[in-house]
Every structure is written in C-alpha cells, then in structure tokens.
Design an enzyme around this catalytic site. Structure first.
Site, PDB file in Angstrom:
ATOM      1  CG  ASP A  33      -2.018   0.764   1.120  1.00 26.75           C
ATOM      2  OD1 ASP A  33      -1.998   1.905   0.566  1.00 26.75           O
ATOM      3  OD2 ASP A  33      -2.951   0.796   1.737  1.00 26.75           O
ATOM      4  CB  CYS A  73      -7.106   2.414  -0.763  1.00 28.12           C
ATOM      5  SG  CYS A  73      -5.379   3.077   0.104  1.00 28.12           S
ATOM      6  CG  HIS A 123     -10.078   0.445   1.872  1.00 34.59           C
ATOM      7  ND1 HIS A 123      -8.842   1.316   1.807  1.00 34.59           N
ATOM      8  CD2 HIS A 123     -11.074   1.151   2.225  1.00 34.59           C
ATOM      9  CE1 HIS A 123      -9.532   2.601   2.216  1.00 34.59           C
ATOM     10  NE2 HIS A 123     -10.851   2.434   2.579  1.00 34.59           N
ATOM     11  CG  ASP A 279      -2.651   0.665  -2.736  1.00 39.95           C
ATOM     12  OD1 ASP A 279      -1.591   1.129  -2.772  1.00 39.95           O
ATOM     13  OD2 ASP A 279      -3.678   0.692  -1.759  1.00 39.95           O
TER      14      ASP A 279
END
Length: 488
Positions: A33, A73, A123, A279
C-alpha cells in the site's frame, strides 16, 4: 507379456506427464500500500534498502511503466478484483462497497478449482473501516484473515473466517501477515488443488512513525536526499516522513523475502506465479504536494512497482518490460497464464504475451483516471491519462493539462503540453487516450457530477456529509446499476 507390461508402463508414464503438464500454477499475489515505483533499490533508489525485492527483480519481469488505474486504495482494489475500470463499476471513491453483482478474482479462481485465501487489508466493503467484512461480502475468498482497513501496524485487527470476534496480529502486522501466508502455504502445498493466495500488506502507507525503530535508525532524516521536484517548503517534513516510509519499505521487503523463501523451501517456486505490486504511490512533497498525498497523475503517485515471475520463464528472468500496464490488465493476464478462460465482462487487456516476451508492445498506452477526487486541488480535480514507455499525457474536462517526457524528464518538471514542437506527440497521445476511453464506453471526459449522478451518490446522505456534496438542481431520482436513490 513383457511387451504388454512395457506398453502399460509407457501409458502410465504418459498419463502422469499429461497430468503434470495440465497442472495449473499456484498464484501468490503480494499487494503493498502506497509504495511508489521509484522507492526500491532495483529501481535506482540508492538510499532505501530492499535487498530481497532487488534479488526477486533478477528472477522476474519488471514492468517499469505500471500505473494505478486510480491512485487511491478502494478504486485500485476494485479494479484489480474485477478487471474493470472505475467508470464502469462506480468504484471511484474510497470506502465504497464493491457490489456482489461484480464477477471477481477469487470467484473465477474458485470456479477453476483453486483454493483461495485472502490475508490483510481489503478496503472494498464500505461498511466501516473497523467492521467485520461478512463472509457473503468477501467476493469469493474462502480462507480469510483480513480487515476492511487498519493502519495501526503495532495493533492491527483482523477477522478470521466465520468468527465474528475481532482479533489482532501479534507484533508488527506486516511480519505477522507474512508468517500467516507461510503457514497457509505449508498447509496447502500437498493438496490436490492449487491455491491462489492474496497477501495484502498495509505498509509502507502512513503512519510512518510506527515503523520498526531499528530500521528507522538506518535512515537519519538529515542524510536523506530529496528529489529536485520537492520545494524547500516541504523539505523538513518530507525528510521526517521519508525516514519512516523507507523503514516501512525495508520491513516490508523483509516480509516479502520471507514469503519468497518459503515458496522455494516448499518446492513450489517453479510452478507458481508470484506478483509484487502496490495500489498507488506517495507524493512525499513532490510538486508541492504534502507527504501522504496520492490521487495525482504524477509518477510519484501513479507509477507503481510490478514484478511478475511465472513457471518456465527461462531467459525472461530479470528482463525489463517497457510496455505500460494498468490495473485492469492484471487479472486477465493472470487468468491467461493459468489457462483459465477470461470472462467477457473484463475490460483489461491480456498482457500475458508481454509477460512471456517482455520486448513486445513497447508503444502501448495504459489508461488511468481520477473521476471524482472531491476537492483535491492542483493540477486538476478530474483527469484521464495515459502512460507509454516514454510519455505521460493528462487531459481534464477543460482540455489537455500535462505532457511529460518521462525518459528525459524523470521528475516531470517540464510540462510540454501544447508546445508546438510536441504537437505530433500530443496528438498521438490524445488519440490513444480517446481510443482507450471509447473502448470502455466513455465517449468524452465527463466532470465528476456525471458519475456522481450515474451511480447515485448524490442521493446518499453519507456522501454529502463526508465529501461536502451539494444537491444538484433539477435532479430528483438517480438510477445506478444496483439501486435507485431519491434526492431530497
């Protein structure tokens, strides 16, 4: 009699060889991330220590021009799971629920006979970052140790399979999730079915101060060299954040190294597809954007690492692919490598031929976009962009916005848009951009209001509160693909 026995042995051997040839590869997908493509040793960053990924890059194909379809995200993750664009799914804002009607990654692999497992950050649930992602909302992942979203890396929570009780990873969560991935592989390596294991790590996303102290000590802020596109006003803050960011990177590199070592130890490396990517990236003061910022079309935000290793790579190991790749291309490419039919609903390209011949398709353009960033300022609120092996081109509802020669202007400090000497280059890139948009049903570059109305977000009170959305005049009912919302 001997001839019959010999014939039987030959047939048995042929049968075993046929089954071996038909054996589908395992898939181990490692998603991090907010790890920008430039912040790795193998990418040329001499300050950050990433020895395990540097070594893996020698064994994989390195797509240097990979972009996040939307550098945020939730939109990225929805696109990865579906192989579709945010303009098609409506997943263009953080904290949305990915509708169950979408055909997703694990559902396809389940149908193909794989065991599927998901570990870490999800998420895509839209029911609150601390809430349980209920089994019926996990889009087909059968083994589950995950959470909607939690970046408290020293006390990160998760939910396990059907157990509704919240649990917490022990210690630094990135290490703990990697350990769990290794346990899963140990328990499934001898099963009849192959496995598809998704490892979703929250680091190096902020907060950066929670990185292991012994790794932060490797990066004294005063010794960190910042890129030339970071203005003086951000230097102190950028160095402070970069210390923890790099420390998270080094910790995450160790965790990924442990996973790759376990794959080799278990003897399944030669029959596994292994992907490492992120991401989106992190502006870290670049172009006068504060640390933590993503969203933007600049390389720091949109350009992500993408390494892929697969069975029988041969001489492709360690090669650099200049062909651009975007998020929706990932799923169909993996399905093709696994000899699984690609569903018609998928919008991304099957780039497995480039995986197998990295010198191919150098001139292709990868589409990415930001449909509705809600007040994220300069250079523009909404944009559509393409990246090629040399250029980044960005257009907004108001027209061309950016053109960078990424080979000769790595830090994207010289905007060439509308300059006469680049007229032909810009025209070619604009043509590629519009062709890609038209291919997915986008006939023009719409403003944010178009998508907010199309998918019914103006009619949802939580969006008006969270994103300060005003009511739209003369709009009474909005019909989305999934629900009808009334606007008061």
């Amino acid at each position: 009699m001997r001839n019959l026995l010999f014939l039987a042995a030959v047939l048995l051997l042929a049968s075993c060889q046929s089954k071996k040839d038909e054996l589908k590869p395992n898939v181990i997908f490692i998603l991090t991330d907010q790890w920008r493509a430039s912040s790795l040793g193998y990418a040329g960053d001499d300050m950050v220590q990433t020895p395990h990924l540097d070594e893996f890059a020698k064994e994989a194909v390195n797509f240097k021009n990979a972009v996040s379809v939307t550098p945020v995200c939730t939109p990225y993750r929805a696109s990865l799971m579906t192989g579709r664009y945010p303009s098609s799914t409506g997943m263009f804002i953080n904290d949305l629920y990915l509708p169950s009607e979408e055909l997703c990654f694990a559902e396809i692999f389940n149908e193909a006979g794989y065991n599927t497992a998901y570990l870490g950050k999800w998420h895509l649930d839209g029911h609150g970052r601390g809430s349980n992602v209920a089994p019926e909302r996990r889009q087909g992942w059968t083994f589950w140790k995950g959470s909607e979203c939690d970046h408290n890396y020293v006390n990160e929570h998760y939910f396990e399979n059907d157990n509704p009780n919240k649990k917490h990873w022990e210690g630094y969560s990135t290490y703990a999730i990697a350990d769990e991935a290794n346990k899963y592989m140990e328990n499934h390596v001898n099963n009849d079915n192959q496995f598809c294991l998704f490892v979703s790590l929250g680091t190096p996303h902020f907060p950066h101060e929670t990185a292991p102290e012994e790794l932060k000590a490797l990066y004294p802020p005063e010794k960190l060299i910042l890129p030339p596109n970071v203005p003086e006003s951000w230097e102190e803050k950028a160095r402070e954040e970069l210390q923890g960011y790099y420390a998270h990177c080094t910790a995450t590199d160790k965790a990924i190294g442990d996973i790759i070592s376990k794959i080799k130890e278990l003897g399944i490396y030669d029959n596994s597809i292994i992907v490492f990517t992120s991401d989106h990236g992190e502006m870290m003061g670049g172009h006068d954007f504060r640390p933590y910022m993503k969203h933007q079309p600049f390389s720091e935000s949109a350009n992500v690492p993408f390494l892929v290793a697969y069975p029988n790579m041969g001489s492709n190991a360690g090669k650099l692919a200049e062909a651009a790749i975007t998020t929706p291309d990932i799923l169909p490419s993996l399905l093709s490598l696994c000899n699984i039919d690609i569903p018609e609903a998928i919008e991304g390209y099957d780039l497995s031929p480039v995986f197998k011949a990295p010198e191919q398709d150098k001139e292709r353009a990868a589409l990415y976009m930001n449909l509705s960033p809600f007040g994220i300022a300069f250079p523009t609120d909404e944009y559509r962009a393409v990246r090629t092996n040399q250029y980044t081109y960005v257009q907004t509802p108001d027209g061309p916005s950016m053109l960078f020669d990424d080979k000769n202007d790595f830090y994207q400090m010289n905007n060439l848009v509308n300059q006469p000497e680049y007229k032909e280059v810009q025209q070619k890139l604009e043509k590629q951009l519009m062709e890609e948009l038209e291919r997915i049903g986008e006939t023009e570059i719409h403003p944010r209001e178009y998508y907010l109305k199309k998918f019914g977000y103006y009619g949802r009170e939580e969006f008006r509160e969270n994103y300060h959305i005003d009511k739209v005049n003369n709009v009474k009912t909005v019909v989305s693909p999934y629900k009808t919302f009334e606007i008061e």
